[in-house]
Design an enzyme around this catalytic site. Structure first.
Site, PDB file in Angstrom:
ATOM      1  CG  ASP A  95     -27.569 -20.949  -2.893  1.00 12.37           C
ATOM      2  OD1 ASP A  95     -26.410 -21.316  -3.150  1.00 12.37           O
ATOM      3  OD2 ASP A  95     -28.553 -21.690  -3.027  1.00 12.37           O
ATOM      4  CG  HIS A  96     -24.418 -23.174  -0.721  1.00 12.20           C
ATOM      5  ND1 HIS A  96     -25.567 -23.159  -1.471  1.00 12.20           N
ATOM      6  CD2 HIS A  96     -24.453 -24.321  -0.012  1.00 12.20           C
ATOM      7  CE1 HIS A  96     -26.255 -24.255  -1.226  1.00 12.20           C
ATOM      8  NE2 HIS A  96     -25.609 -24.974  -0.347  1.00 12.20           N
ATOM      9  CG  ASP A 160     -28.177 -28.421  -2.388  1.00  8.52           C
ATOM     10  OD1 ASP A 160     -27.253 -27.714  -1.968  1.00  8.52           O
ATOM     11  OD2 ASP A 160     -29.110 -28.828  -1.653  1.00  8.52           O
ATOM     12  NE  ARG A 448     -28.424 -32.518   5.213  1.00  8.16           N
ATOM     13  CZ  ARG A 448     -28.016 -32.495   3.938  1.00  8.16           C
ATOM     14  NH1 ARG A 448     -27.055 -31.680   3.582  1.00  8.16           N
ATOM     15  NH2 ARG A 448     -28.552 -33.306   3.077  1.00  8.16           N
ATOM     16  CB  SER A 643     -24.134 -32.322   1.477  1.00 12.34           C
ATOM     17  OG  SER A 643     -23.057 -32.269   0.607  1.00 12.34           O
ATOM     18  NE  ARG A 645     -20.874 -30.650   1.647  1.00 10.93           N
ATOM     19  CZ  ARG A 645     -21.086 -30.400   2.933  1.00 10.93           C
ATOM     20  NH1 ARG A 645     -20.167 -30.666   3.822  1.00 10.93           N
ATOM     21  NH2 ARG A 645     -22.217 -29.842   3.327  1.00 10.93           N
TER      22      ARG A 645
HETATM   23  C1  MIC Z   1     -26.006 -28.797   2.458  1.00 11.68           C
HETATM   24  O1  MIC Z   1     -27.134 -28.499   2.822  1.00 11.68           O
HETATM   25  O2  MIC Z   1     -25.274 -29.550   3.107  1.00 11.68           O
HETATM   26  C2  MIC Z   1     -25.520 -28.262   1.143  1.00 11.68           C
HETATM   27  C3  MIC Z   1     -24.421 -27.351   1.429  1.00 11.68           C
HETATM   28  O3  MIC Z   1     -26.533 -27.540   0.506  1.00 11.68           O
HETATM   29  C4  MIC Z   1     -25.097 -29.470   0.311  1.00 11.68           C
HETATM   30  C5  MIC Z   1     -24.399 -29.164  -0.909  1.00 11.68           C
HETATM   31  C6  MIC Z   1     -23.006 -28.717  -0.706  1.00 11.68           C
HETATM   32  O4  MIC Z   1     -22.297 -29.266   0.119  1.00 11.68           O
HETATM   33  O5  MIC Z   1     -22.607 -27.822  -1.428  1.00 11.68           O
HETATM   34  C7  MIC Z   1     -26.201 -30.449  -0.020  1.00 11.68           C
HETATM   35  O6  MIC Z   1     -27.111 -30.596   0.752  1.00 11.68           O
HETATM   36  O7  MIC Z   1     -26.126 -31.165  -1.041  1.00 11.68           O
HETATM   37 FE1  SF4 Z   2     -28.554 -23.942   1.577  1.00  9.26          FE
HETATM   38 FE2  SF4 Z   2     -28.321 -26.615   1.838  1.00  9.26          FE
HETATM   39 FE3  SF4 Z   2     -29.052 -25.051   3.893  1.00  9.26          FE
HETATM   40 FE4  SF4 Z   2     -30.694 -25.401   1.919  1.00  9.26          FE
HETATM   41  S1  SF4 Z   2     -29.957 -27.001   3.294  1.00  9.26           S
HETATM   42  S2  SF4 Z   2     -30.263 -23.453   2.914  1.00  9.26           S
HETATM   43  S3  SF4 Z   2     -29.348 -25.486   0.173  1.00  9.26           S
HETATM   44  S4  SF4 Z   2     -27.119 -25.055   2.858  1.00  9.26           S
END
Ligand code: MIC
Ligand code: SF4
Length: 753
Positions: A95-96, A160, A448, A643, A645
């Site tokens: 999805d990312h 995540d 976010r 996140s 990550r």
């Molecule tokens: C995000 O919302 O920042 C992400 C991308 O979903 C991250 C995970 C990632 O960095 O791959 C998260 O929230 O954990």
């Molecule tokens: Fe994707 Fe993270 Fe955004 Fe949710 S908050 S849509 S998991 S990037």
């Protein structure tokens, strides 16, 4: 087909017995959080000795979910362990990595092309290790989990930070780093410091323009981005029961923005309806039969002060819509105060784009209410004044929204429909026409809004609101518009008012039992070959980090002393860098490129003590490493918020950053660093942050004796030949110290194989 049905059946069969045992062991009525945690603890007999926020314990999750951007590193680490298959049911969701530009079909097609190597890798690793695989286009991890796997009373972990979304369906679902997921996949327990439990009583009923999103937007304002750290938020009360299941999921999703481990609601009729609607009638029935085990005990909710560590109350009847921002989700502004507050922030009032959807807000209810706003606008001869983008959370939602005519309404108004994927929520947004550096304002229903998050532009002011408020403000095109009170001129110069939105929690006919994009692991997995080309730019096999050596902690220059907010987006940016999530060396080139250097106030410009020049952070880091030097990073509060990550923790390790000293850490990031063998320290006196100078050489002594609770002494050797000593604390337990000594948690697993 109901996924996991056998596991769920056997889970519910033994549930009441296990809960009685826990109640007896603890000798008091139980919150829902305790019920779920302790039915999944490895050592149940020891629970009465556990203190919240003090003791660690191991848990056995029912399931693991991973998304493509974190799964690559998690699975590369899993491959190093040499295990034959995942010990716990797991899934991977693509999805990312899909960039939003032209619209769903075209964008998906080019993502398949661009990411072919990564998708093929993930699909074959999943096949080999018996992991469910969800193809690109199937939807965003948390929506797909909610629709297919989540069940009341379960415990799940996900790589995540928004994994807690499943709390909307009564599941405890913390976000973790990939290394934690690897532990569980190899059959070990998942370690967590026992959280505090925050009770939030919801009373009254939402009405008018207010939605579930506003509950959490208000709460984040009350808690701030670190107020929930180390805690589970448990919701209860008549207001909680009045919310739809997907509304609850939105609240649990954004609980992550308070730093909370996760959030949860007790089982009720809304969850039953959602389960039935997603073709899981049997799960609904089983949960209903066990309903007493799937909520907190009545004594807890009757006398909550006694059982929760903290208690809050929100009255839904008087709640007004909120708009949070810019640049942080905890700047919560009730819509009636927008005019005074926003004028202070100095951002453009004209909205360049409104975006709805993402894993946070793309339920049937969200889409139906937002489309009612647009439909009402069109029928009053109003039009969209801002660009408007819709991002469905899953193929199921997209199909039903198409059939219900919602998508047609959006299209008629000129909106763009993006693929069922993260897209602009994670910087995968190619805005094309917008000049890169242009100062502009956007409003979205994601979770976010850190600087640069949606489009990489530091001058994009992003605000977060509910989908219906985003829709209304995109019609007005102006941030100061309050649809509750303000009027608009339509195309015929008549003055009109937008009526309140309307919608339904779920479609009458249900959400359609489709498993579009789902790929089950094959029965015969012996011949699956996993290929990684040595010249690949996207994937790289991992080399183990070297183990502990006291000398590595002597004479360390300061790589960067970060000023102010330092989220994982500052440490390891997403957006264009997502493509290197499977290649440690390449992604490390973004290390700390978003953080402010406290010594010169600049981004990506730090002193190289060897050359005396100011250079980009990754360049200096590489120079130190290549010269055999370890280095230190210094930071302020809630370091690594955001996140899960783990690249943000692997990159410093890769560059030889051996210690990170901060005022406080965010939970997932701290664990990620510990797992990778980076020493995580906190100032005993926060003012010592100011003692660290740009050209200091730092020693950390006594690491041989590192033990739980024991402080460490740091020597700051200043360039004027003076020396200062400061003290640092840490939160390592014995087990975590053994990761540190082994060089990383993974090294320990490899050794014990
Ligand atoms: C995000 O919302 O920042 C992400 C991308 O979903 C991250 C995970 C990632 O960095 O791959 C998260 O929230 O954990
Ligand atoms: Fe994707 Fe993270 Fe955004 Fe949710 S908050 S849509 S998991 S990037």
């Amino acid at each position: 087909m109901i996924l996991d049905i056998d596991i769920i059946r056997s889970f519910y069969k033994s549930l009441p017995g296990r809960i009685d045992e826990i109640r007896k062991l603890l000798g008091h009525p139980l919150t829902l959080t305790e019920k779920i945690l302790f039915t999944h603890i490895v050592n149940r007999s020891g629970i009465s000795g556990l203190r919240r926020k003090e003791n660690y314990a191991d848990f056995l999750p029912d399931r693991i979910a991973m998304q493509d951007a974190t799964a690559q590193m998690a699975l590369l680490q899993f491959m190093v362990t040499g295990k034959e298959q995942s010990s716990v049911p797991a899934s991977v969701h693509c999805d990312h990595l899909i960039t939003g530009k032209f619209g769903a079909d075209e964008d998906l097609k080019s993502a398949l092309e661009m990411n072919r190597e990564v998708y093929e890798f993930l699909s074959s690793v999943c096949g080999k290790y018996n992991i469910d695989f969800w193809n690109p286009g199937a939807g965003i991890i948390h929506q797909v989990v909610l629709e297919n796997y989540a069940f009341p009373g379960g415990l799940m972990i996900g790589t995540d930070s928004h994994t807690p979304t499943a709390g909307g369906l009564g599941m405890l679902a913390p976000g973790v780093g990939g290394a934690d997921a690897v532990d569980v996949m190899t059959g070990m327990g998942w370690e967590l410091k026992l959280p505090e439990i925050i009770g939030v009583r919801l009373k009254g009923r939402l009405n008018g323009w207010t939605s579930a999103k506003d509950i959490i937007l208000k709460l984040i304002g009350m808690f701030t981005v670190k107020g929930g750290t180390g805690s589970v938020i448990e919701y209860f009360g008549d207001g909680a029961e009045s919310l739809s299941c997907t509304g609850k999921a939105t609240i649990c999703n954004m609980g992550a923005e308070t730093g909370a481990t996760c959030s949860v609601f007790g089982f009720d009729a809304s969850m039953s309806e959602y389960l039935v609607s997603t073709a899981r009638g049997e799960v609904a029935e089983l949960a209903f039969r066990n309903k007493d085990s799937l909520t907190g005990d009545p004594e807890v909710y009757a006398d909550p002060e006694k059982y929760f560590d903290h208690l809050y109350e929100i009255d839904l009847s008087s709640l007004e819509p909120y708009i949070n921002g810019p640049f942080t989700p905890d700047r919560a502004i009730p819509i009636s105060r927008m005019k005074e507050e926003v004028l202070k922030s100095g951002c453009p009032l004209k909205i360049s784009a409104g975006l709805i959807g993402s894993c946070t807000n793309s339920s049937y209810e969200d889409i139906s209410r937002a489309s009612s706003v647009i439909e009402n606008a069109l029928s009053q001869k109003l039009s969209l004044k801002s660009e408007f983008i819709v991002i469905p959370g899953s193929e199921r939602i997209r199909t039903i929204s198409e059939e219900a005519g919602f998508m047609e309404i959006f299209r008629k108004a000129g909106a763009k429909l993006f693929a069922n994927a993260c897209g602009p929520c994670i910087g995968q947004w190619d805005r094309g026409s917008i000049d890169d550096m242009k100062v502009n304002t956007i409003i979205h229903s994601f979770n976010r809004n850190f600087a640069k998050r949606a489009d990489g532009n530091p001058d994009t002011y992003a605000f977060v609101a509910s989908p219906e408020i985003v829709a209304a403000l995109s019609v007005a095109g102006n941030l100061l518009f309050n649809p509750l009170t303000d009027l608009l001129f339509n195309s015929e110069r008549d003055i009109v008012k937008l009526p309140e939105p309307s919608g339904r929690a779920l479609p009458q006919e249900g959400l359609k039992p489709t498993l579009s994009g789902y790929q089950q692991p094959p029965a015969d997995r012996t011949n699956i070959d996993i290929k990684i080309s040595p010249d690949s730019e996207r994937l790289q096999l991992l080399e183990p980090f070297k183990d502990y050596d006291e000398l590595d902690f002597q004479n360390m220059p300061v790589l960067i002393k970060v000023k102010g907010k330092c989220t994982t987006d500052h440490i390891s940016m997403a957006g264009i860098w997502l493509k290197y999530r499977g290649h440690l060396e390449n992604i490390s080139e973004n290390y700390m490129t978003g953080a402010f250097n406290s010594f010169n106030g600049k981004i990506n410009s730090v002193l190289n003590v060897l050359s005396g020049n100011y250079e980009p952070v990754p360049k200096v880091a590489r120079t130190y490493r290549n010269n055999g030097l370890s280095s230190v990073v210094v930071g302020e509060d809630n370091f690594g918020e955001g996140s899960s990550r783990e690249h943000a923790a692997m990159e410093p390790r890769f560059f030889g950053v051996r210690a990170i000293i901060v005022k406080s850490f965010a939970r997932i990031h701290e664990t990620n660093l510990k797992k990778q063998g980076v020493l995580t320290l906190t100032f005993i006196n926060n003012s010592d942050y100011y003692k660290i100078r740009e050209d200091d050489w730092i020693d950390i002594n006594g690491l041989e004796q590192l033990s739980p609770g024991r402080k460490l002494k740091l020597t700051l050797n200043h360039s004027d030949e003076t020396v200062e000593y400061i003290e640092a604390g840490h939160s390592y337990n014995e087990n975590q110290i053994s990761w540190f000594k082994a060089g990383s948690a993974l090294n320990l697993i490899r050794k014990s194989k």
